[in-house]
Design a protein around this motif. Structure first.
Motif, PDB file in Angstrom:
ATOM      1  N   GLN A   1       0.853  -1.192   0.000  1.00  0.00           N
ATOM      2  CA  GLN A   1       0.000   0.000   0.000  1.00  0.00           C
ATOM      3  C   GLN A   1       0.885   1.237   0.000  1.00  0.00           C
ATOM      4  OE1 GLN A   1      -3.170  -0.512  -0.176  1.00  0.00           O
ATOM      5  NE2 GLN A   1      -4.130   1.478   0.201  1.00  0.00           N
ATOM      6  N   VAL A   2       0.547   2.170  -0.866  1.00  0.00           N
ATOM      7  CA  VAL A   2       1.299   3.427  -0.965  1.00  0.00           C
ATOM      8  C   VAL A   2       0.369   4.569  -0.593  1.00  0.00           C
ATOM      9  CG1 VAL A   2       2.476   5.000  -2.537  1.00  0.00           C
ATOM     10  CG2 VAL A   2       2.839   2.535  -2.728  1.00  0.00           C
ATOM     11  N   GLN A   3       0.871   5.484   0.197  1.00  0.00           N
ATOM     12  CA  GLN A   3       0.093   6.671   0.579  1.00  0.00           C
ATOM     13  C   GLN A   3       0.828   7.929   0.124  1.00  0.00           C
ATOM     14  OE1 GLN A   3      -0.704   6.377   4.849  1.00  0.00           O
ATOM     15  NE2 GLN A   3      -2.804   5.848   4.356  1.00  0.00           N
ATOM     16  N   LEU A   4       0.055   8.878  -0.374  1.00  0.00           N
ATOM     17  CA  LEU A   4       0.587  10.188  -0.745  1.00  0.00           C
ATOM     18  C   LEU A   4      -0.042  11.220   0.178  1.00  0.00           C
ATOM     19  CD1 LEU A   4       0.391  10.028  -4.654  1.00  0.00           C
ATOM     20  CD2 LEU A   4       2.286   9.398  -3.172  1.00  0.00           C
ATOM     21  N   VAL A   5       0.789  12.016   0.825  1.00  0.00           N
ATOM     22  CA  VAL A   5       0.297  13.032   1.749  1.00  0.00           C
ATOM     23  C   VAL A   5       0.787  14.397   1.285  1.00  0.00           C
ATOM     24  CG1 VAL A   5       0.271  13.868   4.112  1.00  0.00           C
ATOM     25  CG2 VAL A   5       0.275  11.407   3.656  1.00  0.00           C
ATOM     26  N   GLU A   6      -0.177  15.275   0.987  1.00  0.00           N
ATOM     27  CA  GLU A   6       0.129  16.617   0.496  1.00  0.00           C
ATOM     28  C   GLU A   6       0.092  17.624   1.629  1.00  0.00           C
ATOM     29  OE1 GLU A   6      -2.613  15.392  -3.274  1.00  0.00           O
ATOM     30  OE2 GLU A   6      -3.173  15.684  -1.189  1.00  0.00           O
ATOM     31  N   SER A   7       0.809  18.710   1.435  1.00  0.00           N
ATOM     32  CA  SER A   7       0.768  19.826   2.375  1.00  0.00           C
ATOM     33  C   SER A   7       1.142  21.102   1.643  1.00  0.00           C
ATOM     34  CB  SER A   7       1.729  19.596   3.550  1.00  0.00           C
ATOM     35  OG  SER A   7       3.056  19.467   3.087  1.00  0.00           O
ATOM     36  N   GLY A   8       0.800  22.242   2.254  1.00  0.00           N
ATOM     37  CA  GLY A   8       1.242  23.520   1.711  1.00  0.00           C
ATOM     38  C   GLY A   8       0.189  24.372   1.064  1.00  0.00           C
ATOM     39  N   GLY A   9      -1.034  23.881   0.954  1.00  0.00           N
ATOM     40  CA  GLY A   9      -2.080  24.699   0.361  1.00  0.00           C
ATOM     41  C   GLY A   9      -2.492  25.818   1.293  1.00  0.00           C
ATOM     42  N   GLY A  10      -3.361  26.698   0.790  1.00  0.00           N
ATOM     43  CA  GLY A  10      -3.838  27.788   1.622  1.00  0.00           C
ATOM     44  C   GLY A  10      -4.423  28.909   0.802  1.00  0.00           C
ATOM     45  N   LEU A  11      -4.598  30.047   1.468  1.00  0.00           N
ATOM     46  CA  LEU A  11      -5.166  31.242   0.855  1.00  0.00           C
ATOM     47  C   LEU A  11      -4.058  32.258   0.631  1.00  0.00           C
ATOM     48  CD1 LEU A  11      -7.581  33.082   0.062  1.00  0.00           C
ATOM     49  CD2 LEU A  11      -7.752  33.685   2.491  1.00  0.00           C
ATOM     50  N   VAL A  12      -4.005  32.807  -0.572  1.00  0.00           N
ATOM     51  CA  VAL A  12      -2.966  33.780  -0.909  1.00  0.00           C
ATOM     52  C   VAL A  12      -3.558  34.824  -1.844  1.00  0.00           C
ATOM     53  CG1 VAL A  12      -2.111  32.464  -2.886  1.00  0.00           C
ATOM     54  CG2 VAL A  12      -0.563  34.010  -1.677  1.00  0.00           C
ATOM     55  N   GLN A  13      -3.023  36.027  -1.790  1.00  0.00           N
ATOM     56  CA  GLN A  13      -3.472  37.072  -2.698  1.00  0.00           C
ATOM     57  C   GLN A  13      -2.851  36.882  -4.081  1.00  0.00           C
ATOM     58  OE1 GLN A  13      -2.578  40.873  -0.835  1.00  0.00           O
ATOM     59  NE2 GLN A  13      -4.643  40.954   0.034  1.00  0.00           N
ATOM     60  N   ALA A  14      -3.528  37.405  -5.081  1.00  0.00           N
ATOM     61  CA  ALA A  14      -2.997  37.352  -6.445  1.00  0.00           C
ATOM     62  C   ALA A  14      -1.602  37.964  -6.478  1.00  0.00           C
ATOM     63  CB  ALA A  14      -3.924  38.090  -7.397  1.00  0.00           C
ATOM     64  N   GLY A  15      -0.706  37.284  -7.187  1.00  0.00           N
ATOM     65  CA  GLY A  15       0.682  37.711  -7.251  1.00  0.00           C
ATOM     66  C   GLY A  15       1.568  37.056  -6.223  1.00  0.00           C
ATOM     67  N   GLY A  16       0.965  36.379  -5.276  1.00  0.00           N
ATOM     68  CA  GLY A  16       1.706  35.723  -4.215  1.00  0.00           C
ATOM     69  C   GLY A  16       2.238  34.363  -4.618  1.00  0.00           C
ATOM     70  N   SER A  17       2.821  33.671  -3.638  1.00  0.00           N
ATOM     71  CA  SER A  17       3.451  32.371  -3.877  1.00  0.00           C
ATOM     72  C   SER A  17       3.021  31.356  -2.836  1.00  0.00           C
ATOM     73  CB  SER A  17       4.977  32.506  -3.829  1.00  0.00           C
ATOM     74  OG  SER A  17       5.457  33.379  -4.825  1.00  0.00           O
ATOM     75  N   LEU A  18       3.026  30.109  -3.245  1.00  0.00           N
ATOM     76  CA  LEU A  18       2.822  28.977  -2.338  1.00  0.00           C
ATOM     77  C   LEU A  18       3.717  27.837  -2.795  1.00  0.00           C
ATOM     78  CD1 LEU A  18      -1.069  28.717  -1.892  1.00  0.00           C
ATOM     79  CD2 LEU A  18       0.588  29.303  -0.112  1.00  0.00           C
ATOM     80  N   ARG A  19       4.062  26.972  -1.848  1.00  0.00           N
ATOM     81  CA  ARG A  19       4.840  25.780  -2.181  1.00  0.00           C
ATOM     82  C   ARG A  19       4.109  24.565  -1.663  1.00  0.00           C
ATOM     83  NH1 ARG A  19      10.276  23.162   0.134  1.00  0.00           N
ATOM     84  NH2 ARG A  19      11.218  22.406  -1.811  1.00  0.00           N
ATOM     85  N   LEU A  20       3.778  23.653  -2.568  1.00  0.00           N
ATOM     86  CA  LEU A  20       3.127  22.403  -2.200  1.00  0.00           C
ATOM     87  C   LEU A  20       4.167  21.295  -2.090  1.00  0.00           C
ATOM     88  CD1 LEU A  20       0.010  22.437  -4.591  1.00  0.00           C
ATOM     89  CD2 LEU A  20       0.281  23.500  -2.342  1.00  0.00           C
ATOM     90  N   SER A  21       3.918  20.382  -1.156  1.00  0.00           N
ATOM     91  CA  SER A  21       4.765  19.213  -0.990  1.00  0.00           C
ATOM     92  C   SER A  21       3.902  17.964  -0.983  1.00  0.00           C
ATOM     93  CB  SER A  21       5.548  19.278   0.324  1.00  0.00           C
ATOM     94  OG  SER A  21       6.386  20.401   0.367  1.00  0.00           O
ATOM     95  N   CYS A  22       4.462  16.865  -1.447  1.00  0.00           N
ATOM     96  CA  CYS A  22       3.758  15.584  -1.440  1.00  0.00           C
ATOM     97  C   CYS A  22       4.776  14.490  -1.182  1.00  0.00           C
ATOM     98  CB  CYS A  22       3.049  15.355  -2.760  1.00  0.00           C
ATOM     99  SG  CYS A  22       2.369  13.694  -2.947  1.00  0.00           S
ATOM    100  N   ALA A  23       4.572  13.762  -0.093  1.00  0.00           N
ATOM    101  CA  ALA A  23       5.475  12.685   0.271  1.00  0.00           C
ATOM    102  C   ALA A  23       4.779  11.341   0.108  1.00  0.00           C
ATOM    103  CB  ALA A  23       5.948  12.857   1.708  1.00  0.00           C
ATOM    104  N   ALA A  24       5.447  10.417  -0.558  1.00  0.00           N
ATOM    105  CA  ALA A  24       4.933   9.062  -0.737  1.00  0.00           C
ATOM    106  C   ALA A  24       5.549   8.160   0.315  1.00  0.00           C
ATOM    107  CB  ALA A  24       5.270   8.555  -2.132  1.00  0.00           C
TER     108      ALA A  24
END
Length: 121
Positions: A1-24
């Motif tokens: 069994q493999v699991q993928l767990v994401e993190s890093g989402g959220g609310l940001v204003q236009a022009g901003g930045s976010l970084r998503l991560s996903c670990a298997a």
């Protein structure tokens, strides 16, 4: 069994930045391709970016020049750096892994649970 767990989402204003991560996690020898898809309300899920274990990456035209996908093969982790975000980037972002090998066995493609990204104007 493999699991993928994401993190890093959220609310940001236009022009901003976010970084998503996903670990298997699980009994994994290697993963050929890891990528990010997104689904906005009322729309089909679409490919955002994908990267192979060798580092070859492809992007949707709508994110080229703004998003960068990368991965750490030793950690079975994929990242998505999102810059110059636009309201139309608002969606649930899903991590995907394909070509997952465990010894001589190959798992079916796996999906994460999704993480919400909201870009306000």
């Amino acid at each position: 069994q493999v699991q993928l767990v994401e993190s890093g989402g959220g609310l940001v204003q236009a022009g901003g930045s976010l970084r998503l991560s996903c670990a298997a996690s699980g009994s994994i020898s290697s993963i050929y391709a890891m990528g990010w898809y997104r689904q906005a309300p009322g729309k089909q899920r679409e490919l955002v970016a994908v990267i192979t274990s060798g580092g070859s990456a492809n992007y949707a035209d709508s994110v080229k020049g703004r998003f960068t996908i990368s991965r750490d093969n030793a950690k079975n982790t994929v990242y998505l750096q999102m810059n110059s975000l636009k309201p139309e980037d608002t969606a649930v972002y899903y991590c995907n892994a394909d070509g997952i090998r465990s010894g001589n066995h190959y798992y079916s493609p796996s999906w994460g649970q999704g993480t919400q990204v909201t870009v306000s104007s």
